[in-house]
Design an enzyme around this catalytic site. Structure first.
Site, PDB file in Angstrom:
ATOM      1  CB  SER A 332      -0.936   0.016   1.222  1.00  0.00           C
ATOM      2  OG  SER A 332      -2.060  -0.811   0.997  1.00  0.00           O
ATOM      3  CE  LYS A 335      -4.372   2.524  -0.630  1.00  0.00           C
ATOM      4  NZ  LYS A 335      -3.806   1.156  -0.559  1.00  0.00           N
ATOM      5  CB  SER A 510      -4.571   2.060   3.689  1.00  0.00           C
ATOM      6  OG  SER A 510      -3.808   1.395   2.709  1.00  0.00           O
TER       7      SER A 510
END
Length: 677
Positions: A332, A335, A510
């Site tokens: 993640s 991102k 997230s």
């Protein structure tokens, strides 16, 4: 004058002397009793033993009645044995009332002392104990005024009063014999003179006679100050007790309040409004200092294979590196790249629009999807899952106002292209609790429940939105509409939060679905198709154009859910360092909102359950997390104890999250605790 000054007209005793014993009352003595005063007294329960009759009185004459002299010649002086000052007696003695019913005597402990002297209770109960006429009068006299009441003078030495004696007149001098004050039975000369000159049964001085009502009233007046004092003390106690209650004391800012300041407030300190950069506040850290601080934490076996980088954003100096150029799955932390590309290429105030236009048939409308997955199903007064999200109810109201009754709702999803799932996604990734098939419009990110952020997502989010929209309009769903329908008359439209707010939600929570929506906006802003591939291409191009090294970067999506992504740790560090750099730099100015969206250690987002209170990094570390199977990453900033801001990125592979996460947190906390010089 008997019958006026005694007890209710029954003798020569003043009614106001409540400690006195009422004189006995008797009718003519019966046979066997006339010659014996003791027998007379003993025939009535509760009577005191009587002394012998005075000299000159017949034994058969009722006790207490004076001897009536023989009549003499008219106009002659007193008869034989008659006192010269004795008043004329009536021809017949006044009738004596019958004796009252008397209760049985009782022994009373402890002993008390009568007004005329000590009396043993073994002699029998007194008249105030047995005579019902005395039961309403307390024995003890609390009023000082009764101390001046007349006393019977002829109390025998045994303590019983002489019922034949006359009442005592008040002493004109205003004094009494000391023997009277002590209750002695010894007669004083004054008393003897009074007895010699005053006949029995004479009327006492009116000034010395006090009525029972006066005594009771005086006693009540004596009690009133005591009652008032008790009430005042009670009120003071209640108020004092209330003032010591912590909440009351705190509210009134009393000196003993628990939250009262222990010391006087400090003197105000002059504050300079000018801000100093880190390079002016403390000395810059050195690579040797950082390496020494991280040596132990970065060597933990729980990290598996570790790569990473630590950079001073002020100088741009790399302070620590380990395989920083090696591309690894970022999970993640992908991102970070998506958010940076959006901030660099899209207006920060841009919003995502959901629009409704006229349909192809009368009474029909078309819902045109604009890429907003945050549209909320929340009703009035309910919170939305996303920050400042648009509400479906607002869109319904606008359409009803503009179009009236609606029969059919069509859906236009032509904004997005390509598949709804990215390469590298597992079959169970969408739908799941953390992702849904990517479509250009959905309610609450595709969740099936508004009240639960981790609720399962739907497998067809756009169709679910169309059905809910039609339901609230009282219409039916008519299927898909052509892209040409979006050019029709607008009946209503709602807008998402601005781009910077959307990015903050992406980084803090997230959120994978919102990250993919932002990535497609990057693609559209850079003339790329709004697809997974188009978004990956646009992201890399924007970063490259901004001067970042994207060699070795592989992207399959914008959320990091794909296992096909690969990013070197150095790129993550460089992007965050640029956001924390000099705001005069145009790139830094655009990237600055990225820092505000990073979760706070132990406080917000995906770090809320990490970095316990005892951790040095609690509250001082802000970082984006990343987790996939066998992959754990952390990239962000930390403020050291010396006041220096450092940027770091850490990428671990080969271990599970339960062991890798605490180990990564320990590395970031070690940076917090070092001066690194």
């Amino acid at each position: 004058m008997t019958g006026e000054s005694g007890d209710r007209g029954t003798g020569g005793w003043p009614v106001d002397d409540q400690d006195a014993i009422a004189p006995p009352h008797s009718s003519s003595p019966s046979q066997g009793q006339a010659s014996s005063p003791q027998g007379h007294a003993g025939s009535r329960q509760g009577r005191l033993p009587q002394p012998p009759p005075p000299q000159g009185q017949r034994p058969d004459q009722p006790y207490g009645q004076p001897q009536r002299p023989a009549p003499g010649p008219q106009g002659s002086g007193p008869g034989p044995g008659q006192h010269p000052h004795q008043p004329h007696w009536p021809q017949q003695p006044p009738p004596v009332p019958p004796a009252p019913t008397v209760a049985a005597p009782q022994r009373i402990e402890p002993q008390r002392q009568s007004r005329w002297g000590a009396r043993s209770y073994t002699d029998g109960p007194s008249q105030e104990d047995t005579d019902p006429r005395w039961q309403s009068h307390p024995v003890h006299d609390f009023d000082a005024a009764t101390d001046a009441l007349p006393y019977p003078e002829h109390a025998p030495a045994g303590g019983a009063p002489n019922t034949a004696a006359a009442p005592h007149h008040a002493d004109p001098s205003g004094t009494r014999d000391a023997d009277d004050d002590r209750g002695s039975a010894v007669e004083s000369p004054d008393h003897a003179t009074d007895r010699a000159t005053d006949p029995a049964g004479s009327t006492p001085d009116a000034a010395a006679t006090v009525s029972a009502a006066d005594v009771i009233g005086a006693r009540r007046r004596g009690k009133k100050p005591l009652v008032i004092t008790l009430v005042v003390l009670l009120l003071l106690g209640v108020v004092g007790g209330a003032l010591v209650v912590p909440d009351v004391a705190n509210r009134l800012a009393l000196p003993w309040a628990p939250n009262a300041p222990q010391q006087p407030p400090p003197e105000p300190v002059a504050v300079s409004r000018s801000l100093m950069g880190p390079e002016e506040a403390v000395r810059a850290p050195t690579p040797a200092g950082v390496s020494a601080a991280l040596e132990k934490a970065a060597s933990s076996e729980a990290l598996g294979t570790l790569s990473g980088s630590v950079v001073d954003p002020v100088t741009g100096t790399a302070l620590w590196e380990r395989d920083a150029d090696k591309p690894l799955p970022p999970a993640s932390t992908t991102k970070v790249l998506t958010a940076a590309a959006a901030l660099l290429s899209i207006d920060h105030t841009a919003t995502l629009t959901t629009r409704v236009v006229n349909g192809p048939d009368p009474g029909s409308v078309v819902l045109v999807a604009g890429g907003d997955p945050t549209l909320s199903s929340a009703g009035k007064g309910e919170d939305t899952l996303y920050t400042d999200a648009a509400r479906l109810n607002d869109l319904v109201k606008q359409v009803r106002t503009s179009a009236g009754d609606v029969d059919t709702v069509y859906l236009d999803t032509s904004t997005y292209q390509g598949g709804r799932r990215a390469p590298g996604w597992e079959p169970g990734d969408a739908p799941s609790t953390y992702a849904a098939p990517i479509e250009p419009v959905m309610l609450d990110g595709g969740r099936t429940s508004l009240s639960n952020e981790d609720a399962p997502r739907t497998g067809d989010p756009a169709a679910a939105l169309a059905a809910e929209f039609a339901k609230r309009l009282g219409a039916s769903v008519g299927g898909s509409a052509s892209a040409s329908a979006r050019d029709a008359t607008v009946l209503g439209e709602v807008y998402s939060a601005p781009l910077t707010v959307l990015i903050a939600d992406v980084l803090t929570a997230s959120d994978n679905v919102l990250a993919e929506a932002v990535a497609r906006q990057v693609a559209l802003a850079n003339d790329q198709p709004a697809s997974f591939g188009g978004a990956a291409t646009a992201i890399k191009r924007v970063l490259d154009d901004a001067g970042f090294d994207v060699s070795g970067v592989t992207l399959a999506d914008g959320s990091g859910l794909s296992s096909k992504n690969a990013v070197p740790a150095r790129l993550l560090t460089d992007i965050i360092a640029a956001a924390a750099g000099d705001p005069a730099d145009p790139t830094t100015a655009k990237l600055r909102p990225l820092l505000t969206g990073l979760p706070v250690a132990g406080g917000t987002g995906t770090l809320i359950d990490r970095y316990g209170r005892e951790s040095p990094g609690n509250g001082w570390v802000r970082a984006k997390t990343g987790t996939l199977s066998g992959v754990n990453t952390l990239a962000g900033v930390v403020l050291t104890k010396s006041g220096r801001l450092l940027v770091f990125s850490l990428m671990s592979s080969g271990t599970g999250p339960s062991s890798a996460r605490p180990a990564l947190d320990a590395v970031a906390s070690a940076l917090r605790g070092c001066g690194c010089r």
